[in-house]
Design a protein around this motif. Sequence first.
Motif, PDB file in Angstrom:
ATOM      1  N   UNK A  39       0.829  -1.208   0.000  1.00  0.00           N
ATOM      2  CA  UNK A  39       0.000   0.000   0.000  1.00  0.00           C
ATOM      3  C   UNK A  39       0.864   1.259   0.000  1.00  0.00           C
ATOM      4  N   UNK A  40       0.385   2.282  -0.672  1.00  0.00           N
ATOM      5  CA  UNK A  40       0.921   3.631  -0.552  1.00  0.00           C
ATOM      6  C   UNK A  40       0.185   4.247   0.631  1.00  0.00           C
ATOM      7  N   UNK A  41       0.910   4.829   1.547  1.00  0.00           N
ATOM      8  CA  UNK A  41       0.292   5.413   2.744  1.00  0.00           C
ATOM      9  C   UNK A  41       0.234   6.925   2.560  1.00  0.00           C
ATOM     10  N   UNK A  42      -0.985   7.417   2.436  1.00  0.00           N
ATOM     11  CA  UNK A  42      -1.215   8.844   2.228  1.00  0.00           C
ATOM     12  C   UNK A  42      -2.146   9.349   3.330  1.00  0.00           C
ATOM     13  N   UNK A  94     -13.603  16.067  -2.037  1.00  0.00           N
ATOM     14  CA  UNK A  94     -12.581  15.116  -2.473  1.00  0.00           C
ATOM     15  C   UNK A  94     -11.340  15.729  -3.119  1.00  0.00           C
ATOM     16  N   UNK A  95     -11.157  17.025  -2.987  1.00  0.00           N
ATOM     17  CA  UNK A  95     -10.029  17.692  -3.635  1.00  0.00           C
ATOM     18  C   UNK A  95      -8.672  17.119  -3.263  1.00  0.00           C
ATOM     19  N   UNK A  96      -8.456  16.837  -1.980  1.00  0.00           N
ATOM     20  CA  UNK A  96      -7.171  16.272  -1.566  1.00  0.00           C
ATOM     21  C   UNK A  96      -6.984  14.862  -2.109  1.00  0.00           C
ATOM     22  N   UNK A  97      -8.065  14.107  -2.189  1.00  0.00           N
ATOM     23  CA  UNK A  97      -8.001  12.755  -2.751  1.00  0.00           C
ATOM     24  C   UNK A  97      -7.598  12.823  -4.224  1.00  0.00           C
ATOM     25  N   UNK A 105      -1.157   8.121  -8.880  1.00  0.00           N
ATOM     26  CA  UNK A 105      -1.946   7.211  -9.705  1.00  0.00           C
ATOM     27  C   UNK A 105      -2.618   6.145  -8.837  1.00  0.00           C
ATOM     28  N   UNK A 106      -3.331   6.587  -7.842  1.00  0.00           N
ATOM     29  CA  UNK A 106      -3.981   5.717  -6.860  1.00  0.00           C
ATOM     30  C   UNK A 106      -5.003   4.810  -7.541  1.00  0.00           C
ATOM     31  N   UNK A 107      -4.976   3.543  -7.176  1.00  0.00           N
ATOM     32  CA  UNK A 107      -5.961   2.576  -7.656  1.00  0.00           C
ATOM     33  C   UNK A 107      -7.148   2.603  -6.695  1.00  0.00           C
TER      34      UNK A 107
END
Length: 162
Positions: A39-42, A94-97, A105-107
């Motif tokens: 996972x990418x942790x954001x 959802x702007x930050x998302x 390039x979040x899946x």
Amino acid sequence: VLNKTLYENGKPVAPRKIKNFTIIPNSKRVISYLKEMGFIIIVVTNQPDVGNGLVEKKVVDQMNQMLKSNLLIDDIFVCFHSQKDNCNCRKPRTGLFEMAHNKYNVDKAKSFIIGDRFSDIEAGFNYKIKTILLGNGYSEIQKVKPDFKILNLTEIKKIIWK
């Protein structure tokens, strides 16, 4: 989710001083587990105390740097606006998302939001990703139902496993 919540008059508040900023002990272990799984942790966080003049931006930046220094966090996206501002970045919008998606390039099909506020859950719902509510949402108005509920961050392994 990653730092200890403080309370004033029975309401949850973010820490406003470095000395009051405490990372939750299990955070490191849980994030390490998620990183091992690929996972990418954001971190996506509202910090309206900056916009409301209750804390300086540099203090929040220091806290975020502490998170990045102690945990395997890839990035932190912050909305510093007041609740009164009509910005697109403040959750449940959802702007930050979208910013995170553009950068990494979040899946979305494999993504989760873990939040302790119903605005987090509503943001995940709006962005069309799976939602996990940590705790009880601080007695806030619940507009959407989380996909999963956990009482402790370590319970994430029951939802996301190898």
